[in-house]
Design an enzyme around this catalytic site. Structure first.
Site, PDB file in Angstrom:
ATOM      1  N   LYS A   1     -52.337  92.924  75.083  1.00 54.86           N
ATOM      2  CA  LYS A   1     -53.185  91.782  75.450  1.00 54.86           C
ATOM      3  C   LYS A   1     -53.866  91.186  74.204  1.00 54.86           C
ATOM      4  O   LYS A   1     -53.833  89.974  73.977  1.00 54.86           O
ATOM      5  CB  LYS A   1     -54.254  92.237  76.452  1.00 54.86           C
TER       6      LYS A   1
ATOM      7  N   LYS B   1     -63.056  89.817  67.044  1.00 53.52           N
ATOM      8  CA  LYS B   1     -62.379  90.861  67.831  1.00 53.52           C
ATOM      9  C   LYS B   1     -60.856  90.786  67.640  1.00 53.52           C
ATOM     10  O   LYS B   1     -60.202  91.798  67.373  1.00 53.52           O
ATOM     11  CB  LYS B   1     -62.759  90.670  69.303  1.00 53.52           C
TER      12      LYS B   1
ATOM     13  N   THR C   1     -62.757  90.554  76.633  1.00 49.31           N
ATOM     14  CA  THR C   1     -61.937  90.102  75.499  1.00 49.31           C
ATOM     15  C   THR C   1     -61.076  88.944  76.000  1.00 49.31           C
ATOM     16  O   THR C   1     -60.229  89.142  76.884  1.00 49.31           O
ATOM     17  CB  THR C   1     -61.009  91.225  75.002  1.00 49.31           C
TER      18      THR C   1
HETATM   19  P1  NAD Z   1     -61.124  96.831  84.329  1.00 49.76           P
HETATM   20  O1  NAD Z   1     -59.916  96.224  84.942  1.00 49.76           O
HETATM   21  O2  NAD Z   1     -61.389  98.283  84.484  1.00 49.76           O
HETATM   22  O3  NAD Z   1     -62.441  96.060  84.875  1.00 49.76           O
HETATM   23  C1  NAD Z   1     -62.467  94.703  85.198  1.00 49.76           C
HETATM   24  C2  NAD Z   1     -63.212  94.601  86.523  1.00 49.76           C
HETATM   25  O4  NAD Z   1     -63.386  93.226  86.854  1.00 49.76           O
HETATM   26  C3  NAD Z   1     -62.454  95.243  87.687  1.00 49.76           C
HETATM   27  O5  NAD Z   1     -63.262  96.263  88.257  1.00 49.76           O
HETATM   28  C4  NAD Z   1     -62.222  94.094  88.652  1.00 49.76           C
HETATM   29  O6  NAD Z   1     -62.306  94.464  90.024  1.00 49.76           O
HETATM   30  C5  NAD Z   1     -63.350  93.145  88.255  1.00 49.76           C
HETATM   31  N1  NAD Z   1     -63.136  91.759  88.652  1.00 49.76           N
HETATM   32  C6  NAD Z   1     -62.033  90.993  88.479  1.00 49.76           C
HETATM   33  N2  NAD Z   1     -62.255  89.750  88.983  1.00 49.76           N
HETATM   34  C7  NAD Z   1     -63.511  89.765  89.467  1.00 49.76           C
HETATM   35  C8  NAD Z   1     -64.314  88.784  90.132  1.00 49.76           C
HETATM   36  N3  NAD Z   1     -63.865  87.548  90.376  1.00 49.76           N
HETATM   37  N4  NAD Z   1     -65.556  89.134  90.509  1.00 49.76           N
HETATM   38  C9  NAD Z   1     -66.021  90.385  90.256  1.00 49.76           C
HETATM   39  N5  NAD Z   1     -65.323  91.363  89.662  1.00 49.76           N
HETATM   40  C10 NAD Z   1     -64.080  91.042  89.268  1.00 49.76           C
HETATM   41  O7  NAD Z   1     -61.082  96.429  82.786  1.00 49.76           O
HETATM   42  P2  NAD Z   1     -61.930  97.081  81.591  1.00 49.76           P
HETATM   43  O8  NAD Z   1     -61.125  98.123  80.922  1.00 49.76           O
HETATM   44  O9  NAD Z   1     -63.309  97.370  82.082  1.00 49.76           O
HETATM   45  O10 NAD Z   1     -61.952  95.841  80.561  1.00 49.76           O
HETATM   46  C11 NAD Z   1     -62.824  94.734  80.769  1.00 49.76           C
HETATM   47  C12 NAD Z   1     -62.721  93.832  79.558  1.00 49.76           C
HETATM   48  O11 NAD Z   1     -63.087  94.574  78.389  1.00 49.76           O
HETATM   49  C13 NAD Z   1     -61.309  93.293  79.303  1.00 49.76           C
HETATM   50  O12 NAD Z   1     -61.410  91.957  78.880  1.00 49.76           O
HETATM   51  C14 NAD Z   1     -60.783  94.209  78.209  1.00 49.76           C
HETATM   52  O13 NAD Z   1     -59.790  93.574  77.398  1.00 49.76           O
HETATM   53  C15 NAD Z   1     -62.047  94.487  77.410  1.00 49.76           C
HETATM   54  N6  NAD Z   1     -62.020  95.749  76.660  1.00 49.76           N
HETATM   55  C16 NAD Z   1     -61.576  96.889  77.228  1.00 49.76           C
HETATM   56  C17 NAD Z   1     -61.560  98.069  76.484  1.00 49.76           C
HETATM   57  C18 NAD Z   1     -61.076  99.358  77.090  1.00 49.76           C
HETATM   58  O14 NAD Z   1     -60.872 100.331  76.339  1.00 49.76           O
HETATM   59  N7  NAD Z   1     -60.901  99.449  78.416  1.00 49.76           N
HETATM   60  C19 NAD Z   1     -62.016  98.082  75.162  1.00 49.76           C
HETATM   61  C20 NAD Z   1     -62.503  96.894  74.608  1.00 49.76           C
HETATM   62  C21 NAD Z   1     -62.501  95.732  75.372  1.00 49.76           C
END
Ligand code: NAD
Length: 304
Positions: free
Chosen positions: A251, A176, A101
């Site tokens: 966010k 979104k 997102t």
């Molecule tokens: P998260 O923090 O659990 O996962 C993100 C991952 O990206 C982490 O494991 C981190 O180590 C990795 N990362 C960061 N920089 C990196 C790089 N340079 N190379 C490789 N890996 C890297 O977050 P999430 O909850 O999985 O959310 C991910 C996305 O999905 C976000 O944009 C969030 O807004 C969106 N989202 C989340 C939810 C939810 O309920 N968690 C729902 C809808 C959308």
């Protein structure tokens, strides 16, 4: 390319966190060859348990990929990776699907960068949370050309239950943030109504019974009721354990506020909802966003 059998399609998956991890696992289950990368060793270990291969860098993860999926915390992460070698490391014509997102403007920039590097690109943010990611029932909102949408769709169908082509690059992110802006505003509205009802001697159950059958009806009330009782599955019944954490709502409302300002929209409620959640997040970022009702109650003092 994506019409090929899953076993003939290699997916580079960068960002194996709460969402990306289970999404990648579902692609493995469906027969795709998944090569994953994450900065967190624990995420890599889990990916191996789920049957994916892991690479020792993001560039290595995408080198043999037909399709690359990124699931990262923010637009800066996506653009830094795209600029930092990810696009250059991929085969010409690779389809880049960004499911993070991120800001609409960042999504357009990311797609431009991918196109200029000779690749294809869609933004495909999701709703449905970690439970939806694990169950393969996410909703995908996709921005990109019709052709790229069709190429992405077989994979998105594996990870999701609903896949909607919203328009050109960036328009998936627009869907979104517009949806989540409504969600944030409606949760505040429903919470204010519960607290006002309490002050006026109206029980929570009675307000629920009336509004859920009247014009105040909405998802924040009938599926995700912010007070315990009326909807037994809502986080209010579990001490506001998320669910959808306040930090994530903050966010998304921040992204909506940016878009309102950048486009000159008189979105007073969207901007105010962003302020309210930003303040609430300072000490309650880990609580479910429906806990905003407790903040409204606390700030409303004793009953008159
Ligand atoms: P998260 O923090 O659990 O996962 C993100 C991952 O990206 C982490 O494991 C981190 O180590 C990795 N990362 C960061 N920089 C990196 C790089 N340079 N190379 C490789 N890996 C890297 O977050 P999430 O909850 O999985 O959310 C991910 C996305 O999905 C976000 O944009 C969030 O807004 C969106 N989202 C989340 C939810 C939810 O309920 N968690 C729902 C809808 C959308």
């Amino acid at each position: 390319m994506t019409s090929a059998a899953p076993a003939d399609t290699t997916v580079g998956f960068v960002g194996l966190g709460h969402m990306g991890g289970p999404m990648a696992a579902n692609l493995v289950k469906a027969g795709y060859r998944v090569v994953g990368f994450d900065l967190a060793p624990a995420a890599l270990e889990q990916a191996v348990k789920d049957g994916a291969s892991v690479a020792d860098s993001s560039d290595a993860a995408v080198a043999d990929a037909d399709i690359v999926i990124t699931m990262l915390p923010s637009g800066k992460h996506v653009i830094d990776l795209y600029n930092g070698g990810l696009l250059a490391a991929a085969k010409p014509g690779t389809l880049f699907i960004d499911s993070s997102t991120i800001d609409v403007a960042d999504a357009k920039t990311a797609a431009d960068l991918a196109h200029k590097a000779g690749h294809r690109a869609v933004d495909a943010p999701v709703s449905g949370g970690v439970a939806g990611a694990a169950a393969g029932t996410l909703a995908f909102m996709v921005g990109g050309s019709a052709e790229d949408f069709e190429s992405a769709k077989p994979l998105l169908d594996v990870m999701g239950a609903k896949v909607v082509h919203c328009g050109d690059n960036g328009v998936g992110q627009a869907a979104k943030i517009c949806n989540n802006m409504v969600l944030g505003i409606s949760m505040i509205a429903i919470s204010e109504a519960f607290v006002l009802g309490e002050k006026l001697g109206l029980s929570n159950q009675a307000f629920f019974d009336v509004a859920s059958n009247a014009s105040g009806q909405c998802w924040s009330l009938t599926s995700y009721c912010p007070v315990p009782g009326p909807v037994p599955t809502s986080p209010a019944n579990n001490d506001y354990e998320p669910g959808f954490a306040t930090a994530l709502m903050d966010k998304d409302l921040g992204l909506a506020a940016n878009a309102l300002r950048a486009n000159g929209v008189d979105g007073q409620l969207g901007l105010h909802a962003a302020e309210i959640y930003n303040r609430f997040k300072q000490e309650n970022g880990g609580k479910d966003f429906s806990a905003i009702v407790t903040e409204i109650r606390n700030r409303s003092g004793e009953s008159a």
